[in-house]
Scaffold this motif. Structure first.
Motif, mmCIF file in Angstrom:
data_model
loop_
_atom_site.group_PDB
_atom_site.id
_atom_site.type_symbol
_atom_site.label_atom_id
_atom_site.label_comp_id
_atom_site.label_asym_id
_atom_site.label_seq_id
_atom_site.Cartn_x
_atom_site.Cartn_y
_atom_site.Cartn_z
ATOM 1 N N ASP A 221 119.658 40.425 60.863
ATOM 2 C CA ASP A 221 119.146 41.768 60.549
ATOM 3 C C ASP A 221 117.805 41.679 59.816
ATOM 4 O O ASP A 221 116.869 42.416 60.128
ATOM 5 N N GLN A 222 117.714 40.762 58.872
ATOM 6 C CA GLN A 222 116.475 40.596 58.114
ATOM 7 C C GLN A 222 115.340 40.108 59.017
ATOM 8 O O GLN A 222 114.204 40.551 58.892
ATOM 9 N N LEU A 223 115.675 39.186 59.926
ATOM 10 C CA LEU A 223 114.668 38.666 60.860
ATOM 11 C C LEU A 223 114.145 39.777 61.755
ATOM 12 O O LEU A 223 112.940 39.910 61.968
ATOM 13 N N VAL A 224 115.072 40.580 62.289
ATOM 14 C CA VAL A 224 114.679 41.683 63.172
ATOM 15 C C VAL A 224 113.812 42.681 62.403
ATOM 16 O O VAL A 224 112.763 43.118 62.896
ATOM 17 N N ALA A 225 114.221 42.995 61.178
ATOM 18 C CA ALA A 225 113.445 43.931 60.350
ATOM 19 C C ALA A 225 112.041 43.390 60.085
ATOM 20 O O ALA A 225 111.072 44.150 59.967
ATOM 21 N N ALA A 226 111.929 42.066 60.008
ATOM 22 C CA ALA A 226 110.626 41.453 59.724
ATOM 23 C C ALA A 226 109.746 41.372 60.968
ATOM 24 O O ALA A 226 108.559 41.063 60.870
ATOM 25 N N GLY A 227 110.338 41.620 62.157
ATOM 26 C CA GLY A 227 109.537 41.640 63.374
ATOM 27 C C GLY A 227 109.773 40.481 64.326
ATOM 28 O O GLY A 227 109.056 40.323 65.316
ATOM 29 N N VAL A 228 110.801 39.669 64.067
ATOM 30 C CA VAL A 228 111.114 38.550 64.958
ATOM 31 C C VAL A 228 111.715 39.082 66.267
ATOM 32 O O VAL A 228 112.518 40.009 66.248
ATOM 33 N N LYS A 229 111.309 38.522 67.397
ATOM 34 C CA LYS A 229 111.723 39.040 68.707
ATOM 35 C C LYS A 229 112.724 38.153 69.435
ATOM 36 O O LYS A 229 113.312 38.562 70.445
ATOM 37 N N GLU B 193 106.861 38.880 54.557
ATOM 38 C CA GLU B 193 105.456 38.552 54.346
ATOM 39 C C GLU B 193 105.025 37.347 55.195
ATOM 40 O O GLU B 193 103.985 37.360 55.845
ATOM 41 N N GLN B 194 105.864 36.296 55.186
ATOM 42 C CA GLN B 194 105.538 35.076 55.935
ATOM 43 C C GLN B 194 105.520 35.323 57.443
ATOM 44 O O GLN B 194 104.663 34.806 58.155
ATOM 45 N N VAL B 195 106.486 36.098 57.920
ATOM 46 C CA VAL B 195 106.557 36.406 59.351
ATOM 47 C C VAL B 195 105.299 37.152 59.784
ATOM 48 O O VAL B 195 104.695 36.837 60.817
ATOM 49 N N ALA B 196 104.878 38.111 58.959
ATOM 50 C CA ALA B 196 103.667 38.883 59.279
ATOM 51 C C ALA B 196 102.422 37.999 59.197
ATOM 52 O O ALA B 196 101.601 37.970 60.125
ATOM 53 N N GLU B 197 102.332 37.251 58.125
ATOM 54 C CA GLU B 197 101.133 36.441 57.876
ATOM 55 C C GLU B 197 100.938 35.363 58.948
ATOM 56 O O GLU B 197 99.835 35.124 59.412
ATOM 57 N N LYS B 198 102.055 34.709 59.353
ATOM 58 C CA LYS B 198 101.953 33.591 60.291
ATOM 59 C C LYS B 198 102.162 34.022 61.745
ATOM 60 O O LYS B 198 102.119 33.195 62.653
ATOM 61 N N GLY B 199 102.441 35.304 61.950
ATOM 62 C CA GLY B 199 102.644 35.794 63.317
ATOM 63 C C GLY B 199 103.893 35.222 63.979
ATOM 64 O O GLY B 199 103.937 34.974 65.182
ATOM 65 N N ILE B 200 104.941 35.023 63.178
ATOM 66 C CA ILE B 200 106.180 34.424 63.686
ATOM 67 C C ILE B 200 106.953 35.414 64.561
ATOM 68 O O ILE B 200 107.168 36.558 64.166
ATOM 69 N N LYS B 201 107.342 34.977 65.756
ATOM 70 C CA LYS B 201 108.095 35.840 66.668
ATOM 71 C C LYS B 201 109.462 35.238 67.018
ATOM 72 O O LYS B 201 110.327 35.913 67.545
ATOM 73 N N ILE B 202 109.623 33.929 66.783
ATOM 74 C CA ILE B 202 110.876 33.249 67.109
ATOM 75 C C ILE B 202 111.448 32.622 65.838
ATOM 76 O O ILE B 202 110.698 32.066 65.037
ATOM 77 N N ALA B 203 112.769 32.737 65.670
ATOM 78 C CA ALA B 203 113.408 32.097 64.515
ATOM 79 C C ALA B 203 114.650 31.331 64.944
ATOM 80 O O ALA B 203 115.353 31.736 65.873
ATOM 81 N N ILE B 204 114.884 30.218 64.271
ATOM 82 C CA ILE B 204 116.095 29.429 64.461
ATOM 83 C C ILE B 204 117.014 29.726 63.278
ATOM 84 O O ILE B 204 116.573 29.667 62.125
ATOM 85 N N VAL B 205 118.269 30.053 63.563
ATOM 86 C CA VAL B 205 119.215 30.407 62.498
ATOM 87 C C VAL B 205 120.270 29.308 62.369
ATOM 88 O O VAL B 205 121.043 29.064 63.297
ATOM 89 N N THR B 206 120.258 28.644 61.221
ATOM 90 C CA THR B 206 121.236 27.576 60.960
ATOM 91 C C THR B 206 121.912 27.827 59.607
ATOM 92 O O THR B 206 122.066 26.915 58.811
ATOM 93 N N VAL B 207 122.298 29.072 59.388
ATOM 94 C CA VAL B 207 123.031 29.430 58.166
ATOM 95 C C VAL B 207 124.532 29.465 58.481
ATOM 96 O O VAL B 207 124.913 29.462 59.657
ATOM 97 N N PRO B 208 125.392 29.500 57.468
ATOM 98 C CA PRO B 208 126.828 29.611 57.751
ATOM 99 C C PRO B 208 127.152 30.921 58.472
ATOM 100 O O PRO B 208 126.420 31.906 58.342
#
Lengths: 213, 213
Positions: free
Chosen positions: A169-177, A145-160
């Motif tokens: 996978d979740q980011l790609v499914a949400a539309g992050v490029k 929802e947030q990715v769509a609403e804010k038009g997010i295309k780039i994400a930084i991943v700092t998880v273990p």
């Protein structure tokens, strides 16, 4: 058309050239820069500067150099930095929080750092609802929802490492490029999605090589 | 002799190969890996794997592949990761502290992450004498002595841009041979000293390029 065959190494140097141009351009009396000077300040040879820029057009005049303001604006356009880009960060641990503050500072200080972290995500219930420098921390369930609403295309991943692929996978499914991955694992993403690895441990390991040369 | 003409891009991939070998090697029944599989897991083509490794010797047998334990130990030797390397970090702000924790975790978890942050430096009087995860924070005045005493050859720089060059000069004068620079400036160092730029803002700016390809 876009220049899809241009190598990553070339693209990697463009923001560096842009930074030099912006620094030099702060002096209103300086209008032109030679490939020699641009190269010196960016830490590459003038021949490489000319070759890199040559992929995108004819920006300079022989014996005159590059017009600073024009080349900077062209590089901003090529890099899509002529408009603000909303960015998400997933994994609000100590590295994640530090990066939020660091990127926020760049965003404030650098004219061409048009990347704006606008949403944070974490799976830990005691982080959700909190914030870092005023940027809210959402549960992973709110990602799409947030990715769509804010038009997010780039994400930084700092998880273990163990959850990095799942998050990707979740980011790609949400539309992050595009993903900047700090987890020390190789992420698998579908074609059309770009991953850059900002793996500090790999950088340090590679530096160790030079200790004996 | 060392292979001083080998490009940075090749060196950059060696720690990645090493990481794949160590992961695959955890299964005691798996003794061999093909260049295809090594490439797949490292995210490069098998031809590039063979070419990269070919710079350093004959490690594989055609049609058989690479012996995992042997190749891993050779890569550790080539990368100087067969012994512990003491590392310093200068600039104990939020990014610096996060990196100390991050590197500490890698050091604990990864067999070949033989890089150990052993001393921190800061110019702020209210940080000096403190510590991050038990690693002491020293004043800049103690740099030379600490570098000599602990045999430090690699340093991570997480100070503001305005002081990064000054810090780099002090590190070089103290005998540091490789710097991982997080400040968004191009550092000038004498020949024989190697700088890697881990500039998050440049990485993000470059990713923006791919949003329109």
């Amino acid at each position: 058309m876009r220049w899809s065959k241009i190598s990553d190494a070339v693209i990697r140097r463009l923001p560096l050239y842009l930074r030099v141009l912006e620094e030099v351009g702060r002096d209103p009396d300086v209008k032109l820069i030679s490939s020699q000077e641009l190269g010196d300040q960016a830490g590459v040879s003038p021949a490489l500067v000319r070759k890199d820029l040559g992929w995108f057009g004819e920006f300079g005049k022989q014996g005159v150099g590059y017009e600073i303001a024009y080349l900077a604006s062209e590089l901003r356009r090529i890099l899509n930095l002529d408009k603000e880009i909303p960015v998400a960060l997933v994994g609000v641990g100590s590295l994640g929080s530090a990066l939020v503050r660091y990127a926020g500072q760049r965003y404030e200080e650098e004219a061409s750092f048009n990347l704006h972290i606008v949403a944070l995500f974490d799976s830990s219930p005691n982080k959700i609802g909190g914030n870092v420098d005023g940027i809210p921390i959402w549960p992973m369930e709110a990602l799409k929802e947030q990715v769509a609403e804010k038009g997010i295309k780039i994400a930084i991943v700092t998880v273990p490492s163990s959850s990095a692929q799942m998050v990707a996978d979740q980011l790609v499914a949400a539309g992050v490029k595009a993903i900047l991955n700090f987890a020390p694992v190789q992420l698998t993403v579908p074609e059309g999605v770009h991953v850059a690895n900002a793996d500090v441990s790999l950088e340090l390991q590679r530096l160790a090589y030079y200790l004996s040369t």
